[in-house]
Scaffold this motif. Sequence first.
Motif, PDB file in Angstrom:
ATOM      1  N   ALA A 182     -19.242   3.493  18.939  1.00 56.94           N
ATOM      2  CA  ALA A 182     -18.162   2.511  18.754  1.00 56.94           C
ATOM      3  C   ALA A 182     -18.267   1.356  19.743  1.00 56.94           C
ATOM      4  CB  ALA A 182     -16.803   3.202  18.911  1.00 56.94           C
ATOM      5  N   ILE A 183     -18.901   1.579  20.902  1.00 53.42           N
ATOM      6  CA  ILE A 183     -18.959   0.542  21.938  1.00 53.42           C
ATOM      7  C   ILE A 183     -19.828  -0.637  21.505  1.00 53.42           C
ATOM      8  CG2 ILE A 183     -19.604   0.055  24.323  1.00 53.42           C
ATOM      9  CD1 ILE A 183     -18.932   2.975  24.980  1.00 53.42           C
ATOM     10  N   PRO A 184     -21.108  -0.429  21.143  1.00 52.44           N
ATOM     11  CA  PRO A 184     -21.895  -1.578  20.669  1.00 52.44           C
ATOM     12  C   PRO A 184     -21.368  -2.151  19.355  1.00 52.44           C
ATOM     13  CG  PRO A 184     -23.125   0.460  20.351  1.00 52.44           C
ATOM     14  CD  PRO A 184     -21.929   0.797  21.184  1.00 52.44           C
ATOM     15  N   VAL A 235     -15.642   0.447  14.006  1.00 49.30           N
ATOM     16  CA  VAL A 235     -15.029   0.964  15.232  1.00 49.30           C
ATOM     17  C   VAL A 235     -13.970   2.012  14.905  1.00 49.30           C
ATOM     18  CG1 VAL A 235     -13.600   0.354  17.216  1.00 49.30           C
ATOM     19  CG2 VAL A 235     -15.521  -1.111  16.570  1.00 49.30           C
ATOM     20  N   THR A 236     -13.121   1.712  13.931  1.00 47.36           N
ATOM     21  CA  THR A 236     -12.106   2.693  13.519  1.00 47.36           C
ATOM     22  C   THR A 236     -12.750   3.969  13.013  1.00 47.36           C
ATOM     23  OG1 THR A 236     -10.576   0.914  12.917  1.00 47.36           O
ATOM     24  CG2 THR A 236     -10.137   3.101  11.999  1.00 47.36           C
ATOM     25  N   GLY A 237     -13.808   3.827  12.185  1.00 47.15           N
ATOM     26  CA  GLY A 237     -14.489   4.996  11.653  1.00 47.15           C
ATOM     27  C   GLY A 237     -15.135   5.829  12.742  1.00 47.15           C
ATOM     28  N   CYS A 238     -15.782   5.184  13.723  1.00 45.91           N
ATOM     29  CA  CYS A 238     -16.437   5.926  14.808  1.00 45.91           C
ATOM     30  C   CYS A 238     -15.420   6.685  15.652  1.00 45.91           C
ATOM     31  CB  CYS A 238     -17.236   4.964  15.684  1.00 45.91           C
ATOM     32  SG  CYS A 238     -18.761   4.341  14.939  1.00 45.91           S
ATOM     33  N   ILE A 239     -14.303   6.030  15.994  1.00 43.65           N
ATOM     34  CA  ILE A 239     -13.287   6.689  16.823  1.00 43.65           C
ATOM     35  C   ILE A 239     -12.636   7.838  16.053  1.00 43.65           C
ATOM     36  CG2 ILE A 239     -11.069   6.363  17.965  1.00 43.65           C
ATOM     37  CD1 ILE A 239     -11.953   3.516  18.632  1.00 43.65           C
ATOM     38  N   THR A 240     -12.317   7.595  14.777  1.00 38.79           N
ATOM     39  CA  THR A 240     -11.713   8.658  13.965  1.00 38.79           C
ATOM     40  C   THR A 240     -12.654   9.839  13.817  1.00 38.79           C
ATOM     41  OG1 THR A 240     -10.474   6.986  12.717  1.00 38.79           O
ATOM     42  CG2 THR A 240     -10.655   9.180  11.742  1.00 38.79           C
ATOM     43  N   MET A 241     -13.934   9.555  13.588  1.00 41.91           N
ATOM     44  CA  MET A 241     -14.902  10.633  13.454  1.00 41.91           C
ATOM     45  C   MET A 241     -15.048  11.401  14.765  1.00 41.91           C
ATOM     46  SD  MET A 241     -18.885  10.489  12.205  1.00 41.91           S
ATOM     47  CE  MET A 241     -18.413  10.011  10.541  1.00 41.91           C
ATOM     48  N   ALA A 242     -15.018  10.688  15.897  1.00 37.64           N
ATOM     49  CA  ALA A 242     -15.135  11.366  17.191  1.00 37.64           C
ATOM     50  C   ALA A 242     -13.979  12.334  17.405  1.00 37.64           C
ATOM     51  CB  ALA A 242     -15.183  10.322  18.316  1.00 37.64           C
ATOM     52  N   ILE A 243     -12.765  11.883  17.093  1.00 34.62           N
ATOM     53  CA  ILE A 243     -11.598  12.764  17.243  1.00 34.62           C
ATOM     54  C   ILE A 243     -11.714  13.966  16.318  1.00 34.62           C
ATOM     55  CG2 ILE A 243      -9.096  12.896  16.936  1.00 34.62           C
ATOM     56  CD1 ILE A 243      -8.973   9.911  17.690  1.00 34.62           C
ATOM     57  N   THR A 244     -12.131  13.711  15.079  1.00 42.79           N
ATOM     58  CA  THR A 244     -12.241  14.788  14.096  1.00 42.79           C
ATOM     59  C   THR A 244     -13.300  15.801  14.513  1.00 42.79           C
ATOM     60  OG1 THR A 244     -11.613  13.215  12.372  1.00 42.79           O
ATOM     61  CG2 THR A 244     -12.606  15.288  11.671  1.00 42.79           C
ATOM     62  N   VAL A 267     -14.103  13.868   8.212  1.00 41.70           N
ATOM     63  CA  VAL A 267     -15.443  13.449   8.635  1.00 41.70           C
ATOM     64  C   VAL A 267     -16.110  12.626   7.536  1.00 41.70           C
ATOM     65  CG1 VAL A 267     -17.775  14.266   9.170  1.00 41.70           C
ATOM     66  CG2 VAL A 267     -15.810  15.314  10.282  1.00 41.70           C
ATOM     67  N   GLY A 268     -15.988  13.088   6.293  1.00 42.98           N
ATOM     68  CA  GLY A 268     -16.586  12.355   5.175  1.00 42.98           C
ATOM     69  C   GLY A 268     -15.977  10.981   4.986  1.00 42.98           C
ATOM     70  N   LEU A 269     -14.644  10.900   5.099  1.00 47.56           N
ATOM     71  CA  LEU A 269     -13.971   9.603   4.962  1.00 47.56           C
ATOM     72  C   LEU A 269     -14.362   8.658   6.094  1.00 47.56           C
ATOM     73  CD1 LEU A 269     -10.410  10.840   3.906  1.00 47.56           C
ATOM     74  CD2 LEU A 269     -12.098   9.717   2.453  1.00 47.56           C
ATOM     75  N   SER A 270     -14.460   9.186   7.300  1.00 45.28           N
ATOM     76  CA  SER A 270     -14.874   8.359   8.434  1.00 45.28           C
ATOM     77  C   SER A 270     -16.308   7.887   8.264  1.00 45.28           C
ATOM     78  CB  SER A 270     -14.733   9.151   9.740  1.00 45.28           C
ATOM     79  OG  SER A 270     -13.411   9.579   9.948  1.00 45.28           O
ATOM     80  N   HIS A 271     -17.138   8.753   7.718  1.00 44.70           N
ATOM     81  CA  HIS A 271     -18.547   8.395   7.507  1.00 44.70           C
ATOM     82  C   HIS A 271     -18.681   7.196   6.577  1.00 44.70           C
ATOM     83  CE1 HIS A 271     -22.806   8.725   6.552  1.00 44.70           C
ATOM     84  NE2 HIS A 271     -22.490   8.832   5.287  1.00 44.70           N
ATOM     85  N   CYS A 272     -17.950   7.198   5.469  1.00 50.35           N
ATOM     86  CA  CYS A 272     -18.066   6.072   4.535  1.00 50.35           C
ATOM     87  C   CYS A 272     -17.492   4.799   5.141  1.00 50.35           C
ATOM     88  CB  CYS A 272     -17.405   6.397   3.195  1.00 50.35           C
ATOM     89  SG  CYS A 272     -15.605   6.391   3.191  1.00 50.35           S
ATOM     90  N   LEU A 273     -16.525   4.933   6.067  1.00 53.47           N
ATOM     91  CA  LEU A 273     -15.957   3.764   6.726  1.00 53.47           C
ATOM     92  C   LEU A 273     -16.940   3.159   7.730  1.00 53.47           C
ATOM     93  CD1 LEU A 273     -13.250   2.226   6.652  1.00 53.47           C
ATOM     94  CD2 LEU A 273     -12.511   3.606   8.609  1.00 53.47           C
ATOM     95  N   VAL A 274     -17.923   3.931   8.157  1.00 55.53           N
ATOM     96  CA  VAL A 274     -18.933   3.456   9.108  1.00 55.53           C
ATOM     97  C   VAL A 274     -20.220   3.048   8.400  1.00 55.53           C
ATOM     98  CG1 VAL A 274     -20.391   4.131  11.057  1.00 55.53           C
ATOM     99  CG2 VAL A 274     -18.001   4.854  10.987  1.00 55.53           C
ATOM    100  N   PHE A 275     -20.680   3.882   7.502  1.00 55.08           N
ATOM    101  CA  PHE A 275     -22.019   3.739   6.931  1.00 55.08           C
ATOM    102  C   PHE A 275     -22.158   2.484   6.073  1.00 55.08           C
ATOM    103  CE2 PHE A 275     -25.273   4.804   3.725  1.00 55.08           C
ATOM    104  CZ  PHE A 275     -26.335   5.108   4.554  1.00 55.08           C
ATOM    105  N   VAL A 276     -21.232   2.270   5.149  1.00 55.67           N
ATOM    106  CA  VAL A 276     -21.347   1.133   4.227  1.00 55.67           C
ATOM    107  C   VAL A 276     -21.240  -0.207   4.946  1.00 55.67           C
ATOM    108  CG1 VAL A 276     -20.321   0.006   2.221  1.00 55.67           C
ATOM    109  CG2 VAL A 276     -20.557   2.485   2.262  1.00 55.67           C
ATOM    110  N   PRO A 277     -20.240  -0.435   5.819  1.00 54.85           N
ATOM    111  CA  PRO A 277     -20.202  -1.711   6.538  1.00 54.85           C
ATOM    112  C   PRO A 277     -21.435  -1.949   7.414  1.00 54.85           C
ATOM    113  CG  PRO A 277     -18.064  -0.637   6.652  1.00 54.85           C
ATOM    114  CD  PRO A 277     -19.020   0.361   6.065  1.00 54.85           C
ATOM    115  N   ALA A 278     -21.964  -0.881   8.015  1.00 54.16           N
ATOM    116  CA  ALA A 278     -23.154  -1.048   8.855  1.00 54.16           C
ATOM    117  C   ALA A 278     -24.342  -1.522   8.033  1.00 54.16           C
ATOM    118  CB  ALA A 278     -23.484   0.261   9.563  1.00 54.16           C
ATOM    119  N   TYR A 279     -24.510  -0.975   6.841  1.00 55.36           N
ATOM    120  CA  TYR A 279     -25.617  -1.402   5.989  1.00 55.36           C
ATOM    121  C   TYR A 279     -25.381  -2.811   5.446  1.00 55.36           C
ATOM    122  CZ  TYR A 279     -29.062   2.315   5.683  1.00 55.36           C
ATOM    123  OH  TYR A 279     -30.102   3.165   5.970  1.00 55.36           O
TER     124      TYR A 279
END
Length: 468
Positions: free
Chosen positions: A442-444, A326-335, A360-372
């Motif tokens: 970020a919602i789901p 959620v943090t990664g998605c919101i941060t990436m959206a703002i960026t 964007v790259g930092l936010s991506h790794c905060l989203v991608f790895v936990p999702a997998y």
Amino acid sequence: MGQQEEQPPAFWRFRSSNGFIVFSVCFAIFVDVLLYGCIVPYVAPARFQLDSSSAGARSGVAEEDVQRWLAILLAVYGLGFSLGSPAFGWLADRYRNRWWPLMSGLVLLLCGTLMLWFSSMVQLLCVARFIQGLATACIWSVGLALVIDTVGSSNAGESLGLVAMSMSIGFVGAPSVSGFIYDRFGYDMVFICMVVMVIFDIVLRILIIEKKDAVKWVLKETDPNDPRRPLLPPVNDGPNFDLQPHAHPIITLCKSPRLVTAVFISFVEAIIMTSFETVLPLHTKETFGYTSTLAGLSFAVVVFGDFFSTYAGRLSDRIGATPCVVTGCITMAITLFLCRYTDSPSTESQVLLWVLLLAVGLSHCLVFVPAYSEMSLVVEEIEKEKPGVFGPYGAFAQSYGLGNLAYAAGTTVGPLWSGFMRHSLGWGWLTFALAVFSLLAAIPSYMFLGGPRITKQEDEEGDSIEGY
């Protein structure tokens, strides 16, 4: 004969260790990504130009058609990746051992590379790229499942972060490696180096001893009174639970909102990253007058964020996927929204863009790895609720197959959609649309993704079996 079978292989402790197995999977994915990044954008055009300028004109590709055929090669690769992901995931989960499925992927990768090297007809080049797409699907789905088999779902985040880092190294290194080798040593040397790396990859796979195969030697050498002994994973040579007829594992997985959310995030992240890969070079050239090298470095800044994937995975292991994603998605959206203001040729605009690309790259790794990581935890969650629902060997590979299918779909949609958006509405509306897409993800994520991963007891369990 029985006594001979009891003798463990040489160096079995090292060959079955977490570090060696995870390194082998990371190297396999690194080589796969390196081949993808080297051959089509940099080596295939050389093949077309060499053939079209030769007396025989063996490829039959005119100079004005080179770009079209490069796009076709990328699309064919994506088709193989998409079709192969669920298929190889299902196949891998039908066997107790991951040896044959992963070895099949590496052999396919070697065959596809050799076909690309020696084929002159463009139709055969398309077949070779399709084979490479199948190989990628197999290596990713089975390789990620092997990592989970090795380290366990509770500690998967950090290991999957290493996998993401190996992908990033491959993406960043492909242009420089292929360009340097081609300029210094010629076309054939690029393929020689790639073939040698794939062969070394196969050797690593031969050396791996999976945890489930090494357990019998661990138990043999462990004192029955050792308090750690019950924590060792059991030897399971066959089903020991209810095997009533169930729905196909993929259908069962798709009924889980948690898994569907993780798969959707994989799709969203693929669209965002490939959109940047498609439009960023053109945007920086037109806005700032960048050369091809500087334009490529701009995207490398995005990929550089993935080098922190291990920290994102470790954080996810400790606090759970929900706050991270959620943090990664919101941060990436703002960026992404702020990227719309980098449309002037000023120095300030350039500095802002590079800072935002890193974010964007930092936010991506905060989203991608936990999702997998969630994709494996979903399998364990369903298995605890309904023992035997996935059969005797689980559904880790099928879970990652669905994630890879979504990622492959995103890599197909992203370039087409982003190119249309930028051409029709411009850079500002494109980044705004990507920001909205990230915010919606970020919602789901908040609603369905899981909570904390490990307890103190589970952490001690991971430490107790890590060394063997």
